[in-house]
Design an enzyme around this catalytic site. Structure first.
Site, PDB file in Angstrom:
ATOM      1  N   ALA A 253       0.801  -1.230   0.000  1.00 36.80           N
ATOM      2  CA  ALA A 253       0.000   0.000   0.000  1.00 36.80           C
ATOM      3  C   ALA A 253       0.837   1.285   0.000  1.00 36.80           C
ATOM      4  O   ALA A 253       0.717   2.104  -0.925  1.00 36.80           O
ATOM      5  CB  ALA A 253      -0.969  -0.032   1.181  1.00 36.80           C
TER       6      ALA A 253
ATOM      7  N   ARG B 205      -4.811  -0.202  -9.384  1.00 41.64           N
ATOM      8  CA  ARG B 205      -5.263  -1.203  -8.399  1.00 41.64           C
ATOM      9  C   ARG B 205      -6.267  -0.499  -7.485  1.00 41.64           C
ATOM     10  O   ARG B 205      -6.049   0.644  -7.092  1.00 41.64           O
ATOM     11  CB  ARG B 205      -4.097  -1.774  -7.572  1.00 41.64           C
ATOM     12  CG  ARG B 205      -3.120  -2.613  -8.385  1.00 41.64           C
ATOM     13  CD  ARG B 205      -2.060  -3.267  -7.505  1.00 41.64           C
ATOM     14  NE  ARG B 205      -2.600  -4.410  -6.743  1.00 41.64           N
ATOM     15  CZ  ARG B 205      -1.936  -5.022  -5.763  1.00 41.64           C
ATOM     16  NH1 ARG B 205      -0.736  -4.581  -5.393  1.00 41.64           N
ATOM     17  NH2 ARG B 205      -2.481  -6.048  -5.138  1.00 41.64           N
TER      18      ARG B 205
ATOM     19  N   ASP C  84      -4.037  -2.513   3.758  1.00 37.36           N
ATOM     20  CA  ASP C  84      -4.166  -1.693   2.551  1.00 37.36           C
ATOM     21  C   ASP C  84      -5.193  -0.599   2.732  1.00 37.36           C
ATOM     22  O   ASP C  84      -5.231   0.357   1.928  1.00 37.36           O
ATOM     23  CB  ASP C  84      -4.542  -2.588   1.369  1.00 37.36           C
ATOM     24  CG  ASP C  84      -3.414  -3.533   1.043  1.00 37.36           C
ATOM     25  OD1 ASP C  84      -3.295  -4.569   1.736  1.00 37.36           O
ATOM     26  OD2 ASP C  84      -2.633  -3.231   0.125  1.00 37.36           O
TER      27      ASP C  84
ATOM     28  N   LYS D 202      -4.356  -8.399   2.787  1.00 37.69           N
ATOM     29  CA  LYS D 202      -4.190  -9.540   1.893  1.00 37.69           C
ATOM     30  C   LYS D 202      -5.126 -10.694   2.239  1.00 37.69           C
ATOM     31  O   LYS D 202      -5.319 -11.008   3.417  1.00 37.69           O
ATOM     32  CB  LYS D 202      -2.741 -10.030   1.964  1.00 37.69           C
ATOM     33  CG  LYS D 202      -2.372 -11.146   1.020  1.00 37.69           C
ATOM     34  CD  LYS D 202      -2.693 -10.830  -0.432  1.00 37.69           C
ATOM     35  CE  LYS D 202      -2.104  -9.553  -0.868  1.00 37.69           C
ATOM     36  NZ  LYS D 202      -2.657  -9.008  -2.118  1.00 37.69           N
TER      37      LYS D 202
END
Ligand SMILES: CSC[C@H]1O[C@H](OP(=O)(O)O)[C@H](O)[C@@H]1O
Length: 351
Positions: free
Chosen positions: A55, A90, A243, A254
């Site tokens: 991140a 992303r 993140d 994750k």
């Protein structure tokens, strides 16, 4: 961190000041390959294809990508186009949009001709700030490790982590790994259980590489092993990165993090999340509102690695695969957050 005998960050401006040099993390730990990004398109591809990931590091890379675009063309149209391109690389890590917003705020009042240099300066500052934030997270987390180790001083403190929340996910030090590195440096005995973190194996490939490079005792385990270790009392603490943490303290991280949090909760193991303010997203109410990136199923269906005659790719399933990259751990499963301002409960996360 130290790499090939010298101190390096995971990203830095190129020598000519016009690009960004990154470590191509797809090649680690087998090869150390530095790659120069020369445009916003290069930066977008590097983020999307995970040449560079994590991140905070995604945010820093996007900031330099925007600076490269503005050095070419400082117009409002170019600013808008580059922000859109990079923001779509992303969807989950909030640092990406945060960093783009910071650079845009810094340049919008300026004439087009001055925007490139100002954008690079803001990107440099984002990198320098990330290092300082992570060191502060490390200092506050170190006190937690000291306190937990004091409960069983006759043996190393066993820590479990998931994915790669290390210096390879940030500009330096990492978030969840920062306390671990400082503990090693002061001689506090620690051992880290490293989740391999399928399907891209950021733990087995990147976290293990980092810890080995810093001399931190560690053991790579399958993602499904952590629960057994916690039942056996062989995990004293779980620390992960994130993140995005939402306003209510839900943690997007994750894929697989939620399952570790459930096992920790069931076994009374403290579960901490390390994050800088740049990963906190007060504008998003709960984890249910966070976009979960779905990546190419082939990342799961195939394994690639070195073989005697070069890279080898093997197929691990002949069936359709589904590959969500993140999950959400509800705040109720989080013991506490390790931030640059200290340890915080979910209810007191405002930065
Ligand atoms: C500093 S924590 C970074 C965070 O990002 C990783 O995701 P990815 O490797 O897909 O970029 C993972 O979720 C880490 O916890």
């Amino acid at each position: 961190m130290r790499l090939e005998g010298e101190h390096r960050r995971s990203i830095a401006r190129t020598a000519d000041g016009k690009g960004a040099r990154i470590l191509d993390q797809r090649r680690l730990p087998w090869e150390i390959v530095w790659t120069d990004l020369r445009s916003a398109a290069d930066a977008e591809r590097a983020i999307r294809e995970m040449w560079t990931r994590g991140a905070p590091l995604i945010g820093a890379t996007a900031a330099y990508g925007l600076a490269m675009a503005l050095a070419e063309d400082g117009s409002d149209a170019a600013l808008e186009a580059a922000c859109h391109l990079l923001a779509e690389a992303r969807p989950t890590a909030v640092n990406l949009r945060w960093a783009l917003g910071e650079v845009a705020k810094a340049v919008q009042p300026l004439p087009p001709a001055m925007r490139g240099a100002a954008a690079f300066a803001r990107a440099d500052a984002i990198c320098d700030e990330d290092v300082a934030l992570n060191r502060a997270i490390g200092a506050h987390g170190l006190q937690l490790l000291r306190d937990l180790h004091a409960r069983n001083p006759s043996r190393p403190l066993n820590i479990l982590t998931h994915c790669n929340p290390g210096w390879l996910a940030t500009v330096d030090y990492g978030t969840a790994t920062a306390p671990i590195y400082l503990a090693k440096d002061e001689g506090l005995p620690v051992h880290v259980w490293v989740d391999e973190t399928r399907p891209r194996n950021q733990g087995a490939l990147l976290t293990a590489f980092e810890l080995a490079g810093h001399g931190v005792p560690h053991t790579v385990i399958a993602d499904n092993t952590g629960g057994l270790l916690m039942q056996r009392g062989e995990v004293d603490l779980v620390i992960v990165g994130t993140d995005r943490v939402t306003a209510n303290g839900d943690v997007c991280n994750k894929i697989g993090t939620y399952l570790k949090a459930l096992a920790a909760h069931d076994n009374g193991v403290p579960f901490y999340v390390a994050l800088p303010y740049t990963t906190f997203d007060p504008a998003t109410a709960t984890g249910a509102d966070v976009p979960i990136e779905e990546r190419d199923p082939d990342e799961l269906a195939f394994l690639t690695g070195p073989a005697a005659n070069g890279a080898a790719t093997v197929r691990v399933t002949a069936s359709p695969a589904y590959n969500p990259a993140f999950d959400v751990t509800p705040a109720r499963l989080v013991t506490g957050f390790i931030t640059e301002r200290g340890l915080r409960a979910a209810s007191a996360l405002a930065f």
